[in-house]
Design a protein around this motif. Structure first.
Motif, PDB file in Angstrom:
ATOM      1  N   ARG A 243       0.833  -1.195   0.000  1.00  0.00           N
ATOM      2  CA  ARG A 243       0.000   0.000   0.000  1.00  0.00           C
ATOM      3  C   ARG A 243       0.879   1.261   0.000  1.00  0.00           C
ATOM      4  NH1 ARG A 243      -2.707  -3.730   3.297  1.00  0.00           N
ATOM      5  NH2 ARG A 243      -1.671  -3.004   5.184  1.00  0.00           N
ATOM      6  N   ILE A 244       0.290   2.366  -0.450  1.00  0.00           N
ATOM      7  CA  ILE A 244       0.994   3.645  -0.521  1.00  0.00           C
ATOM      8  C   ILE A 244       0.255   4.655   0.336  1.00  0.00           C
ATOM      9  CG2 ILE A 244       1.924   5.457  -2.006  1.00  0.00           C
ATOM     10  CD1 ILE A 244       3.052   2.741  -2.683  1.00  0.00           C
ATOM     11  N   GLY A 245       0.960   5.256   1.291  1.00  0.00           N
ATOM     12  CA  GLY A 245       0.410   6.326   2.106  1.00  0.00           C
ATOM     13  C   GLY A 245       0.991   7.664   1.694  1.00  0.00           C
ATOM     14  N   MET A 246       0.316   8.727   2.073  1.00  0.00           N
ATOM     15  CA  MET A 246       0.782  10.085   1.754  1.00  0.00           C
ATOM     16  C   MET A 246       0.817  10.930   3.015  1.00  0.00           C
ATOM     17  SD  MET A 246       1.843  12.396  -0.345  1.00  0.00           S
ATOM     18  CE  MET A 246       1.578  11.700  -1.976  1.00  0.00           C
ATOM     19  N   THR A 247       1.917  11.657   3.190  1.00  0.00           N
ATOM     20  CA  THR A 247       2.119  12.507   4.361  1.00  0.00           C
ATOM     21  C   THR A 247       1.684  13.941   4.061  1.00  0.00           C
ATOM     22  OG1 THR A 247       4.012  11.139   4.969  1.00  0.00           O
ATOM     23  CG2 THR A 247       3.833  13.285   6.048  1.00  0.00           C
ATOM     24  N   LEU A 248       1.019  14.561   5.010  1.00  0.00           N
ATOM     25  CA  LEU A 248       0.647  15.968   4.870  1.00  0.00           C
ATOM     26  C   LEU A 248       1.896  16.853   4.940  1.00  0.00           C
ATOM     27  CD1 LEU A 248      -2.519  16.215   7.163  1.00  0.00           C
ATOM     28  CD2 LEU A 248      -2.442  16.075   4.668  1.00  0.00           C
ATOM     29  N   PRO A 249       1.887  18.018   4.279  1.00  0.00           N
ATOM     30  CA  PRO A 249       3.074  18.880   4.244  1.00  0.00           C
ATOM     31  C   PRO A 249       3.194  19.756   5.494  1.00  0.00           C
ATOM     32  CG  PRO A 249       1.350  19.884   2.944  1.00  0.00           C
ATOM     33  CD  PRO A 249       0.788  18.571   3.442  1.00  0.00           C
ATOM     34  N   VAL A 250       3.100  19.124   6.677  1.00  0.00           N
ATOM     35  CA  VAL A 250       3.035  19.904   7.913  1.00  0.00           C
ATOM     36  C   VAL A 250       4.372  20.559   8.275  1.00  0.00           C
ATOM     37  CG1 VAL A 250       1.113  18.606   8.884  1.00  0.00           C
ATOM     38  CG2 VAL A 250       3.457  17.810   9.281  1.00  0.00           C
ATOM     39  N   MET A 251       5.463  20.097   7.661  1.00  0.00           N
ATOM     40  CA  MET A 251       6.776  20.650   7.984  1.00  0.00           C
ATOM     41  C   MET A 251       7.279  21.630   6.923  1.00  0.00           C
ATOM     42  SD  MET A 251       7.306  19.082  10.846  1.00  0.00           S
ATOM     43  CE  MET A 251       6.750  17.587  11.713  1.00  0.00           C
ATOM     44  N   GLU A 252       6.432  21.983   5.961  1.00  0.00           N
ATOM     45  CA  GLU A 252       6.875  22.863   4.878  1.00  0.00           C
ATOM     46  C   GLU A 252       6.886  24.326   5.324  1.00  0.00           C
ATOM     47  OE1 GLU A 252       8.126  22.024   1.757  1.00  0.00           O
ATOM     48  OE2 GLU A 252       8.194  20.193   2.957  1.00  0.00           O
ATOM     49  N   PRO A 253       7.916  25.093   4.935  1.00  0.00           N
ATOM     50  CA  PRO A 253       8.056  26.472   5.416  1.00  0.00           C
ATOM     51  C   PRO A 253       6.968  27.414   4.931  1.00  0.00           C
ATOM     52  CG  PRO A 253       9.707  25.975   3.735  1.00  0.00           C
ATOM     53  CD  PRO A 253       9.054  24.687   4.087  1.00  0.00           C
TER      54      PRO A 253
ATOM     55  N   THR B 272      -7.314  20.977   1.789  1.00  0.00           N
ATOM     56  CA  THR B 272      -7.216  20.605   0.380  1.00  0.00           C
ATOM     57  C   THR B 272      -6.421  19.318   0.212  1.00  0.00           C
ATOM     58  OG1 THR B 272      -7.344  22.933  -0.280  1.00  0.00           O
ATOM     59  CG2 THR B 272      -6.452  21.381  -1.898  1.00  0.00           C
ATOM     60  N   TRP B 273      -5.319  19.204   0.938  1.00  0.00           N
ATOM     61  CA  TRP B 273      -4.506  17.983   0.869  1.00  0.00           C
ATOM     62  C   TRP B 273      -5.281  16.773   1.395  1.00  0.00           C
ATOM     63  CZ3 TRP B 273       0.853  16.494   0.145  1.00  0.00           C
ATOM     64  CH2 TRP B 273       1.598  17.440  -0.563  1.00  0.00           C
TER      65      TRP B 273
ATOM     66  N   ALA C 200     -12.345  14.623  10.802  1.00  0.00           N
ATOM     67  CA  ALA C 200     -13.581  15.207  10.272  1.00  0.00           C
ATOM     68  C   ALA C 200     -13.516  15.421   8.760  1.00  0.00           C
ATOM     69  CB  ALA C 200     -13.867  16.532  10.974  1.00  0.00           C
ATOM     70  N   TRP C 201     -12.334  15.741   8.254  1.00  0.00           N
ATOM     71  CA  TRP C 201     -12.190  16.067   6.830  1.00  0.00           C
ATOM     72  C   TRP C 201     -12.117  14.835   5.935  1.00  0.00           C
ATOM     73  CZ3 TRP C 201      -7.619  19.966   7.767  1.00  0.00           C
ATOM     74  CH2 TRP C 201      -8.132  21.164   8.281  1.00  0.00           C
ATOM     75  N   SER C 202     -11.786  13.672   6.491  1.00  0.00           N
ATOM     76  CA  SER C 202     -11.577  12.475   5.672  1.00  0.00           C
ATOM     77  C   SER C 202     -12.580  11.399   6.055  1.00  0.00           C
ATOM     78  CB  SER C 202     -10.145  11.949   5.858  1.00  0.00           C
ATOM     79  OG  SER C 202      -9.946  11.497   7.197  1.00  0.00           O
ATOM     80  N   SER C 203     -12.706  10.396   5.175  1.00  0.00           N
ATOM     81  CA  SER C 203     -13.652   9.322   5.460  1.00  0.00           C
ATOM     82  C   SER C 203     -13.108   7.933   5.177  1.00  0.00           C
ATOM     83  CB  SER C 203     -14.928   9.517   4.627  1.00  0.00           C
ATOM     84  OG  SER C 203     -14.626   9.494   3.238  1.00  0.00           O
ATOM     85  N   ARG C 204     -12.011   7.837   4.426  1.00  0.00           N
ATOM     86  CA  ARG C 204     -11.586   6.530   3.937  1.00  0.00           C
ATOM     87  C   ARG C 204     -10.222   6.043   4.452  1.00  0.00           C
ATOM     88  NH1 ARG C 204      -8.252   4.972   0.428  1.00  0.00           N
ATOM     89  NH2 ARG C 204      -7.850   7.106  -0.228  1.00  0.00           N
ATOM     90  N   PRO C 205      -9.119   6.789   4.250  1.00  0.00           N
ATOM     91  CA  PRO C 205      -7.801   6.226   4.587  1.00  0.00           C
ATOM     92  C   PRO C 205      -7.573   6.148   6.091  1.00  0.00           C
ATOM     93  CG  PRO C 205      -7.571   8.510   3.924  1.00  0.00           C
ATOM     94  CD  PRO C 205      -9.013   8.154   3.714  1.00  0.00           C
TER      95      PRO C 205
ATOM     96  N   ASP D 247       2.524  22.027  -2.506  1.00  0.00           N
ATOM     97  CA  ASP D 247       1.684  22.112  -3.706  1.00  0.00           C
ATOM     98  C   ASP D 247       0.900  20.810  -3.842  1.00  0.00           C
ATOM     99  OD1 ASP D 247       0.536  22.329  -6.188  1.00  0.00           O
ATOM    100  OD2 ASP D 247       2.367  22.954  -7.220  1.00  0.00           O
ATOM    101  N   VAL D 248      -0.418  20.886  -3.767  1.00  0.00           N
ATOM    102  CA  VAL D 248      -1.266  19.686  -3.788  1.00  0.00           C
ATOM    103  C   VAL D 248      -1.180  18.949  -5.120  1.00  0.00           C
ATOM    104  CG1 VAL D 248      -3.397  20.745  -4.634  1.00  0.00           C
ATOM    105  CG2 VAL D 248      -3.511  18.827  -3.006  1.00  0.00           C
ATOM    106  N   ASP D 249      -0.634  19.571  -6.135  1.00  0.00           N
ATOM    107  CA  ASP D 249      -0.479  18.880  -7.419  1.00  0.00           C
ATOM    108  C   ASP D 249       0.394  17.634  -7.262  1.00  0.00           C
ATOM    109  OD1 ASP D 249      -0.858  18.771 -10.360  1.00  0.00           O
ATOM    110  OD2 ASP D 249       1.311  19.071 -10.384  1.00  0.00           O
ATOM    111  N   LEU D 250       1.303  17.638  -6.279  1.00  0.00           N
ATOM    112  CA  LEU D 250       2.143  16.462  -6.041  1.00  0.00           C
ATOM    113  C   LEU D 250       1.289  15.256  -5.670  1.00  0.00           C
ATOM    114  CD1 LEU D 250       5.016  15.265  -5.752  1.00  0.00           C
ATOM    115  CD2 LEU D 250       4.920  15.921  -3.342  1.00  0.00           C
TER     116      LEU D 250
END
Length: 307
Positions: A2-12, A24-25, A59-64, A292-295
């Motif tokens: 499986r592939i997980g995705m990390t939120l950009p919480v450490m981005e400047p 959005t992410w 609250a924002w998510s429902s699946r992962p 950038d959420v495009d990633l």
């Protein structure tokens, strides 16, 4: 795998873009092929507070699954932490996975008013044991009632231990459910050896097979061809490491930056992920080096058939 995705919480630039960026992410991850939505904890930094963010993400998510790639139990009162995590388990419908670690920065202990002398595996294991007693409904204080709410998942959230070394893996075999790993240089041989150590240690302890996860930083170049900017992704990784690893002298960060994380084309990333799948990795959690959420969308496209 499986592939997980990390939120950009450490981005400047996270707060410059606005708190809506996190929402959005989360929505993009929730709508994509990702098995988990991940983020970690720091204190002396400008990332969002982890337990507050847990409620919002639930609250924002429902699946992962929602994975705290690292929470440092020693930075918290165990009763209050157990209550916060049980609440997140309820709000997410039982989707919480707890990654724990001792933390690599004494300054985080000082910022939290915690005792740096507790920065040990033994202390962390003891605090996890206390939380599990709370999640089982035991009274661990002289209060009239136990600490609640009840957890959704029987026994409480899955607990993964953050580690890169065999000694801590063996220590965790008696109390953790698996590994919340990280690989700096994408050395699959080293990751495979650590996984083998974990499998053997869990078996020796009479435990079910451990859940084996790892993570690494990712920046994507354009596909090789006309218009591609050579080195752009590697520069992104380098800039991220300079910001995130602010407790390490800059010259050391500069020395490891050329070989840390993944920087390259989508096709090459697929090849790397396939190598980790061959190791028997349960999940790779991708750490972005951009807000950038495009990633998220680009990685969703290239991994949709891998998950």
């Amino acid at each position: 795998m499986r592939i997980g995705m990390t939120l950009p919480v450490m981005e400047p630039d996270l707060w410059e873009r606005g708190a809506q960026t996190l929402h959005t992410w989360v929505r993009a991850i929730d709508e994509g092929p990702f098995s988990s939505l991940c983020f970690g904890e720091r204190m002396a930094f400008d990332n969002p507070e982890t337990l507050t963010l847990l409620g919002a993400v639930a609250a924002w998510s429902s699946r992962p699954r929602i994975v705290t790639t690292v929470v440092v139990p020693q930075l918290h009162d165990p009763g209050r932490l157990a209550k916060a995590l049980a609440t997140a388990d309820q709000l997410s419908g039982g989707r919480l996975t707890l990654g724990v670690g001792v933390g690599g920065r004494e300054e985080d202990y000082r910022a939290a008013g915690a005792d740096p002398a507790t920065q040990t595996m033994a202390e962390m294991a003891q605090r996890v044991a206390t939380m599990r007693r709370i999640w089982a409904g035991e009274k661990v204080t002289e209060a009239m009632r136990p600490v609640g709410p009840p957890v959704v998942q029987p026994g409480g959230p899955e607990v993964l231990v953050g580690t890169m070394g065999p000694r801590t893996v063996r220590h965790a075999a008696t109390w953790a459910d698996g590994l919340a790993g990280v690989t700096l240089d994408l050395d699959t041989a080293a990751v495979g050896a650590l996984f083998d150590t974990a499998r053997a240690a869990w078996a020796e302890a009479g435990r079910p097979a451990p859940r084996l996860t790892t993570s690494f930083w990712v920046a994507l170049d354009d596909d090789d061809g006309p218009g591609a900017v050579p080195g752009a992704a590697r520069a992104q990784v380098h800039a991220h490491l300079r910001h995130y690893m602010n407790w390490i002298p800059a010259e050391f960060v500069d020395a490891i930056a050329p070989t840390t994380g993944f920087a390259g084309s989508p096709a090459r990333l697929r090849e790397v992920l396939a190598r980790f799948a061959d190791l028997g990795t349960d999940e790779v959690q991708i750490i972005p080096v951009s807000s950038d959420v495009d990633l998220v969308r680009r990685i969703a496209d290239l991994t949709a058939d891998l998950t």
